[in-house]
Motif scaffolding. Structure first.
Motif, mmCIF file in Angstrom:
data_model
loop_
_atom_site.group_PDB
_atom_site.id
_atom_site.type_symbol
_atom_site.label_atom_id
_atom_site.label_comp_id
_atom_site.label_asym_id
_atom_site.label_seq_id
_atom_site.Cartn_x
_atom_site.Cartn_y
_atom_site.Cartn_z
ATOM 1 N N ALA A 107 0.792 -1.182 -0.286
ATOM 2 C CA ALA A 107 -0.021 -0.114 0.084
ATOM 3 C C ALA A 107 0.948 1.219 0.148
ATOM 4 O O ALA A 107 2.023 1.162 0.685
ATOM 5 N N GLN A 108 0.400 2.229 -0.716
ATOM 6 C CA GLN A 108 1.134 3.408 -0.815
ATOM 7 C C GLN A 108 0.536 4.299 -0.012
ATOM 8 O O GLN A 108 -0.826 4.497 0.223
ATOM 9 N N VAL A 109 1.445 5.007 1.148
ATOM 10 C CA VAL A 109 0.890 5.822 2.331
ATOM 11 C C VAL A 109 1.466 7.100 2.199
ATOM 12 O O VAL A 109 2.531 7.289 1.648
ATOM 13 N N TYR A 110 1.052 7.996 3.016
ATOM 14 C CA TYR A 110 1.803 9.196 3.402
ATOM 15 C C TYR A 110 1.500 9.509 4.784
ATOM 16 O O TYR A 110 0.401 9.077 5.335
ATOM 17 N N TYR A 111 2.348 10.368 5.360
ATOM 18 C CA TYR A 111 2.487 10.597 6.996
ATOM 19 C C TYR A 111 2.570 12.117 7.072
ATOM 20 O O TYR A 111 3.229 12.819 6.573
ATOM 21 N N ARG A 112 1.490 12.772 8.060
ATOM 22 C CA ARG A 112 1.856 14.065 8.473
ATOM 23 C C ARG A 112 1.706 13.993 9.859
ATOM 24 O O ARG A 112 0.852 13.134 10.371
ATOM 25 N N ALA A 117 -0.785 19.896 9.371
ATOM 26 C CA ALA A 117 0.821 19.873 8.895
ATOM 27 C C ALA A 117 0.807 19.629 7.756
ATOM 28 O O ALA A 117 0.030 18.799 7.147
ATOM 29 N N ASP A 118 1.744 19.836 7.030
ATOM 30 C CA ASP A 118 2.331 19.242 5.774
ATOM 31 C C ASP A 118 2.703 17.723 5.570
ATOM 32 O O ASP A 118 3.176 17.070 6.835
ATOM 33 N N ILE A 119 2.704 17.311 4.394
ATOM 34 C CA ILE A 119 2.890 15.747 4.403
ATOM 35 C C ILE A 119 4.486 15.647 4.513
ATOM 36 O O ILE A 119 5.153 16.247 4.163
ATOM 37 N N ARG A 120 4.707 14.882 5.695
ATOM 38 C CA ARG A 120 6.087 14.477 5.799
ATOM 39 C C ARG A 120 6.764 13.571 5.008
ATOM 40 O O ARG A 120 8.040 13.665 4.748
ATOM 41 N N VAL A 121 5.922 12.479 4.583
ATOM 42 C CA VAL A 121 6.624 11.367 3.762
ATOM 43 C C VAL A 121 5.580 10.808 3.048
ATOM 44 O O VAL A 121 4.644 10.381 3.461
ATOM 45 N N VAL A 122 5.942 10.140 1.772
ATOM 46 C CA VAL A 122 5.263 9.362 1.117
ATOM 47 C C VAL A 122 6.096 8.006 0.509
ATOM 48 O O VAL A 122 7.155 8.140 0.024
ATOM 49 N N GLY A 123 5.320 7.095 0.689
ATOM 50 C CA GLY A 123 6.012 5.731 0.394
ATOM 51 C C GLY A 123 5.095 4.491 0.272
ATOM 52 O O GLY A 123 3.974 4.535 0.689
ATOM 53 N N TRP A 124 5.841 3.312 0.198
ATOM 54 C CA TRP A 124 5.232 1.979 0.182
ATOM 55 C C TRP A 124 5.471 1.237 1.513
ATOM 56 O O TRP A 124 6.573 1.157 1.992
ATOM 57 N N VAL A 125 4.470 0.602 1.889
ATOM 58 C CA VAL A 125 4.723 -0.112 3.203
ATOM 59 C C VAL A 125 4.144 -1.929 3.037
ATOM 60 O O VAL A 125 3.196 -1.825 1.744
#
Length: 228
Positions: A107-112, A117-125
């Motif tokens: 799954a591709q996710v993003y984290y804030r 807050a602004d999006i901190r990171v986008v990636g796959w888990v």
């Protein structure tokens, strides 16, 4: 004394030079709780497994859906979860948001850090390590390492039919790989000549599967050992 823009910029520059000259400690950005970035790499690399095109798909109903990690989870720049492209690590119960882009078992996710807050990171888990945000914390899984060099064959049930890949190959955890019990304490059952354990493992297709493996021969040696 009156200050204009040029004066302020000059003072700021002189302050930075003085700090560098005198060896003063420079301020550092604090890391947000829940996410630890990986050490910086010179450049992101393409692993051999990621050299070919990969089939992903979008599920609009999952765009913006909240998920939480159910253990320590690594996040990667590519959907193969290649170690050379590791971005960082999420701690347990870290809330993340789905982009709606998926791959089998990924799954591709993003984290804030906060909703504003602004999006901190986008990636796959690995999707197996995500749970609903409103679900209670899961029971910690128990980690085991596979001892036979040739790995183990996973079964649909204790002493049942062997699991296979979509192409018909026998499936199961590879030798030296880690498997995780589905419950704590692990779910075990005697069948045939073996004690079977229900585990989650990484398939030959790199997807996470659930199956039964022979933990040990009844009255004999073990096929798995607790992780260090």
């Amino acid at each position: 004394m009156n200050f204009n823009d040029k004066t302020i910029r000059r003072i700021g520059f002189v302050s930075l030079v003085a700090a560098a000259t005198l060896g003063l400690e420079q301020p550092t950005l604090a890391q947000e709780p829940g996410f630890t970035p990986a050490p910086e790499a010179p450049t992101r690399q393409v692993s051999p497994a990621a050299a070919e095109d990969i089939s992903t798909f979008e599920r609009p109903s999952l765009i913006g859906a909240c998920r939480a990690t159910n253990r320590v989870v690594e996040i990667f720049a590519d959907s193969n979860l290649s170690p050379v492209n590791r971005i960082g690590t999420f701690g347990p119960r870290t809330p993340v948001t789905l982009t709606g882009v998926l791959r089998q078992g990924r799954a591709q996710v993003y984290y804030r850090p906060s909703p504003t807050a602004d999006i901190r990171v986008v990636g796959w888990v690995d999707a197996a390590f995500l749970t609903g945000c409103d679900q209670p914390p899961p029971v910690e899984q128990v980690c085991f390492q596979v001892l036979p060099a040739n790995g183990l064959i996973a079964r649909e049930a204790p002493n049942g039919a062997a699991q296979r890949t979509p192409t018909g190959l026998l499936d199961g955890p590879a030798g030296g790989s880690q498997v995780f019990s589905t419950t704590n304490p692990p779910t075990r059952q005697n069948a045939g000549s073996y004690v079977w354990m229900q585990v989650r493992y990484t398939s030959l297709t790199n997807a996470t599967r659930t199956g039964w493996i022979a933990e040990r021969l009844i009255g004999g040696g073990f096929n798995i050992t607790p992780c260090n």
